[in-house]
Structure formats: structure tokens, C-alpha cells
Design a protein around this motif. Structure first.
Motif, PDB file in Angstrom:
ATOM      1  N   ARG A  67     -38.203 -28.375 -73.547  1.00 51.10           N
ATOM      2  CA  ARG A  67     -38.610 -27.330 -72.623  1.00 51.10           C
ATOM      3  C   ARG A  67     -37.267 -26.669 -72.167  1.00 51.10           C
ATOM      4  N   ILE A  80     -35.816 -24.571 -69.024  1.00 50.48           N
ATOM      5  CA  ILE A  80     -35.715 -24.457 -67.354  1.00 50.48           C
ATOM      6  C   ILE A  80     -35.126 -23.411 -66.984  1.00 50.48           C
ATOM      7  N   THR A  90     -49.469 -24.994 -66.395  1.00 48.62           N
ATOM      8  CA  THR A  90     -50.289 -26.056 -66.710  1.00 48.62           C
ATOM      9  C   THR A  90     -50.122 -26.799 -65.510  1.00 48.62           C
ATOM     10  N   SER A  91     -49.126 -27.015 -64.667  1.00 48.09           N
ATOM     11  CA  SER A  91     -49.155 -27.743 -63.561  1.00 48.09           C
ATOM     12  C   SER A  91     -48.181 -27.120 -62.587  1.00 48.09           C
ATOM     13  N   ARG A  92     -48.296 -27.341 -61.279  1.00 44.13           N
ATOM     14  CA  ARG A  92     -47.285 -26.735 -60.186  1.00 44.13           C
ATOM     15  C   ARG A  92     -47.057 -27.854 -59.192  1.00 44.13           C
ATOM     16  N   VAL A 117     -41.615 -26.193 -58.480  1.00 45.40           N
ATOM     17  CA  VAL A 117     -41.622 -26.321 -59.755  1.00 45.40           C
ATOM     18  C   VAL A 117     -42.832 -25.890 -60.140  1.00 45.40           C
ATOM     19  N   ARG A 168     -44.657 -25.625 -64.240  1.00 48.94           N
ATOM     20  CA  ARG A 168     -44.685 -26.033 -65.680  1.00 48.94           C
ATOM     21  C   ARG A 168     -45.668 -24.844 -66.469  1.00 48.94           C
ATOM     22  N   ASP A 188     -47.093 -23.145 -70.228  1.00 52.21           N
ATOM     23  CA  ASP A 188     -47.514 -23.565 -71.568  1.00 52.21           C
ATOM     24  C   ASP A 188     -46.928 -22.402 -72.513  1.00 52.21           C
ATOM     25  N   GLU A 207     -42.441 -26.389 -73.473  1.00 53.56           N
ATOM     26  CA  GLU A 207     -42.796 -25.962 -71.993  1.00 53.56           C
ATOM     27  C   GLU A 207     -41.422 -25.235 -71.301  1.00 53.56           C
ATOM     28  N   LEU A 238     -40.151 -24.227 -67.628  1.00 58.16           N
ATOM     29  CA  LEU A 238     -40.198 -24.829 -66.343  1.00 58.16           C
ATOM     30  C   LEU A 238     -39.522 -23.609 -65.296  1.00 58.16           C
ATOM     31  N   HIS A 297     -38.099 -23.065 -61.936  1.00 59.33           N
ATOM     32  CA  HIS A 297     -37.546 -24.179 -60.777  1.00 59.33           C
ATOM     33  C   HIS A 297     -37.026 -23.367 -59.708  1.00 59.33           C
TER      34      HIS A 297
END
Length: 116
Positions: free
Chosen positions: A8, A10, A32-34, A38, A40, A42, A49, A51, A53
Motif C-alpha cells: 500500500r 498511504i 473499496t472501503s471507507r 481512512v 482504501r 484500488d 492499494e 490509502l 488518511h
């Protein structure tokens, strides 16, 4: 022991929502997610990945720069600029065979857009 891959990257950002306008909407990365502060994303064609932040960012031209391979450097640069990025070096063919633009994101992090 050896490095077997890059998991990853960041990036610290002052405003997650504002940064998503650039990285998701203009550059086309998929969230792909939160969770909390944060997000994330793709990075297509890789297992790496990104990130974002939300925390006080420390940026500058002497730090780490992320290079994204894009299909059209000129169009991606225009979209990124419209989404709040600042152009440092306009798209130009480089002697090493890439077309490249250098920008800063809204928090001052250097990002490069390249095509081969």
C-alpha cells in the motif's frame, strides 16, 4: 528476508472528501472501503492499494511522489486540475520514453501521471 511486493501507499490528507474528488472522481480509482478517516482505493492492474488518511499532511517536492500510469496523460491532467490538483510540469514527452505530467494534489503531495 526480501521484499516480495508493494502492499500500500498511504497519503495523509487534510480533507478526505476533497481528496476523493481528485483520486476517485478525476483519476478513476475505486474506493473499496471507507472507515473513519481512512479510504482504501484500488489501483488498477496491481495488488497495491492506496490509502487516503485524513490527518495533518506533511508534503513537499522533496518527499515521495506517486506515479500513476494513465491511458491519456493530457486528459488525466486536465481532469486532475479541474478536481483541484495544481500542474507543476505540463504533459511532455520525456527522453526515457514516457509522456509525463507532474502535479500536486490539494495537500501539496507530488503526483506524476505517465503513459508509455
Amino acid at each position: 528476508m526480501v521484499v516480495v511486493g508493494l502492499q500500500r501507499i498511504i497519503i495523509s490528507v487534510a480533507d478526505l472528501t476533497r481528496s476523493l474528488v481528485l483520486y476517485r472522481d478525476a483519476l478513476g480509482l475505486t474506493v473499496t472501503s471507507r472507515f473513519g478517516e481512512v479510504a482504501r482505493l484500488d489501483v488498477p492492474g496491481t495488488t497495491t492499494e492506496l490509502l487516503l488518511h485524513q490527518r495533518p499532511p506533511t508534503s513537499g517536492p522533496a518527499g515521495v511522489a506517486v506515479s500513476f500510469r494513465v491511458d491519456d496523460v493530457d486528459a488525466a491532467t486536465a481532469a486532475a486540475e479541474k478536481a483541484g490538483a495544481a500542474v507543476v510540469d505540463a504533459p511532455e514527452d520525456q527522453p526515457w520514453g514516457e509522456r509525463q505530467a507532474v502535479l500536486t494534489d490539494p495537500d501539496g503531495h507530488v503526483i506524476c501521471l505517465i503513459a508509455v
